[in-house]
Every structure is written in structure tokens, then in C-alpha cells.
Design an enzyme around this catalytic site. Sequence first.
Site, PDB file in Angstrom:
ATOM      1  N   GLU A  94       0.806  -1.222   0.000  1.00 25.05           N
ATOM      2  CA  GLU A  94       0.000   0.000   0.000  1.00 25.05           C
ATOM      3  C   GLU A  94       0.838   1.271   0.000  1.00 25.05           C
ATOM      4  OE1 GLU A  94      -2.626  -0.727   3.312  1.00 25.05           O
ATOM      5  OE2 GLU A  94      -4.036  -1.833   2.056  1.00 25.05           O
ATOM      6  N   GLU A 125       7.820 -21.550   8.345  1.00 22.79           N
ATOM      7  CA  GLU A 125       8.042 -20.626   9.469  1.00 22.79           C
ATOM      8  C   GLU A 125       9.109 -21.130  10.428  1.00 22.79           C
ATOM      9  OE1 GLU A 125       5.353 -21.245  13.297  1.00 22.79           O
ATOM     10  OE2 GLU A 125       4.182 -20.423  11.649  1.00 22.79           O
TER      11      GLU A 125
END
Length: 311
Positions: A94, A125
Amino acid sequence: MTSMSNHGDLRAELETLTTEAFRPELSEIDRLPTLEIARLMNGEDTTVPAAVAAQLTHIASAIDGIAERMSRGGRLIYAGAGTAGRLGILDASECPPTFNTDPSRVVGLIAGGPDAVVTSIEGAEDSRELAAADLDALALTTDDTVVGVSASGRTPYAVGAVEHARKQGALTIGLSCNADSALASAADHGIEVVVGPELLTGSTRLKSGTAQKLVLNMLSTITMIRLGKTYGNLMVDVRASNEKLRARSRRIVELATGASDEEIERALAATDGEVKNAILTILGGVDGPSAARLLEESGGHLRAALAASAG
């Protein structure tokens, strides 16, 4: 036996984490009316901003460090797994439309790569080595900042990213939702937003995710304010890539200058639609090329360029 032992150790570790705590008072939540569950969830969410407020000193210190490095050409890099990784990618994606930054300046890394945005990539992860490899692919410099994001504060990918980046001389920030986390202690700046146990035990996409989103909003937005990407509270570096944003561009110029529609159209035409430049041509009484030069000389800071045009 080793696998069983590892699982036992991990289970014991999780049981010590606030974000994983079980709340017996909610053990029959599934039997409540929908509105009552919604009320409970909403009540939980209202506690998050106060937890963020307790960390504002640490957040501000981290932002000053990011802005100092980004002003020298450094990058802001988020690294996380699962929800934390997705939130970093969201914040990074963004920045170009909001602040007209190059997509390479704010980057989101997620354990398992782009596919992990929509799919769970098993085991990713758990790898510190994967984090190091992902960062090496970006060729880190000492002007870069790496933000490890992990609700538990123990995710190997996030901790590994911070440890690797620190060895490379980059600024490091550890954002966790548990106190005394390995992630925060590994980083130059530790931010621990302790939101408490989740409504659904261990579902850290809830309050923990909300807390992370609020902090990432601050890290990117206030950094961009420090870098001169705004004028007051106006997004003067917004990239007008669609009709809504073109309309917003005109409104921003109007709010900043009070000029007529005709004058705004002329200014935007003379500056190839660049909002900051258009404002400078109106308020500074300069032409398009002069506005571009003044902004370049002032490092993109509109207030400094306006002062220079008056001088």
C-alpha cells in the site's frame, strides 16, 4: 522419540506464552447467541489500542531510526510467517499508491514465498535459514531496516531474519505480542504489544493481528511523514492511477491551495499530474520545471521547497 520430545518441548513453550493462554470462562462460547459472541469479540478488540499505547516510546524510537536510514536510500523490509507475514506484505503493497514510493523501497517477506500469502506453506516458518536466504536475495545494506513480525515472538523465520539482518549491519526491529520475547531481544528495537489471550485459544490473527496492523500502520505512515511524503495531513505524493485517485489528487491540491478548479487543472497539466509539484506552482508562483527542481533540491520536502521559492 525425538519427534515426541520436540513436540513436548514446543507444547511446554507455547503454554508459557500469553498469546496461547486458555480462557476457561469462554469454554462454552459456541453455545452463546451470535450477538453475544459478537459483543464479546468487539469488547476484546477495544483493548488493543491501549496495549499499543504502552509501546509508543519504543515505536517512535524505531520510526526515527527507519526514517534516518530511508532518507539515505535504505529500504524498510518486513519479515514474518502466516498472518504476520501477510500483514507486512499488505503494508508494503500500500506504500506505492499512497506515497508514490518505488515498490522496492518497502518490502514484505513471508515464510514460504508469495504462495504463502494464500496458502499455508508447511514448515516454512520453522526455518531461520530460509529467512537468511530471502534477505540475502535483497542484498541488504547498512541503510536498510528489517522488521521481524511474530505474535509469539519465537517464530524461527522472524527471529532468524532479525538475527541475520543485524549481523549484516542493518537496523532491526522485533514486533511481538508477548513480553520478554526472543524476537524483541534479538533486535535493536523491541516492540512488545501484549494484548493478552485470544478469544479463540491461540488464534493470533485476532487481537495480535490487529495490534500488528496498527503498529505497521505507524511504522510506514510516520516514516513517510518524516520523509516529506505528506504536507500537513495531505497525501501530496499520492499516485493517481485510477479515477478515484485522480479526483483525490484534485481535492488535495484544492485543500492545500484554495485555488479554483481552472487553476488546479492548469497546475496539474503543467506538472504531469504530480500533486506536490502542482501545489508548489500555485503557492510558490513558479512554473513546472522550477517546481521539479526546487523539490529535488529540497529532498522532496514541500515545505522546504516552498521556503526556497519564497527566498
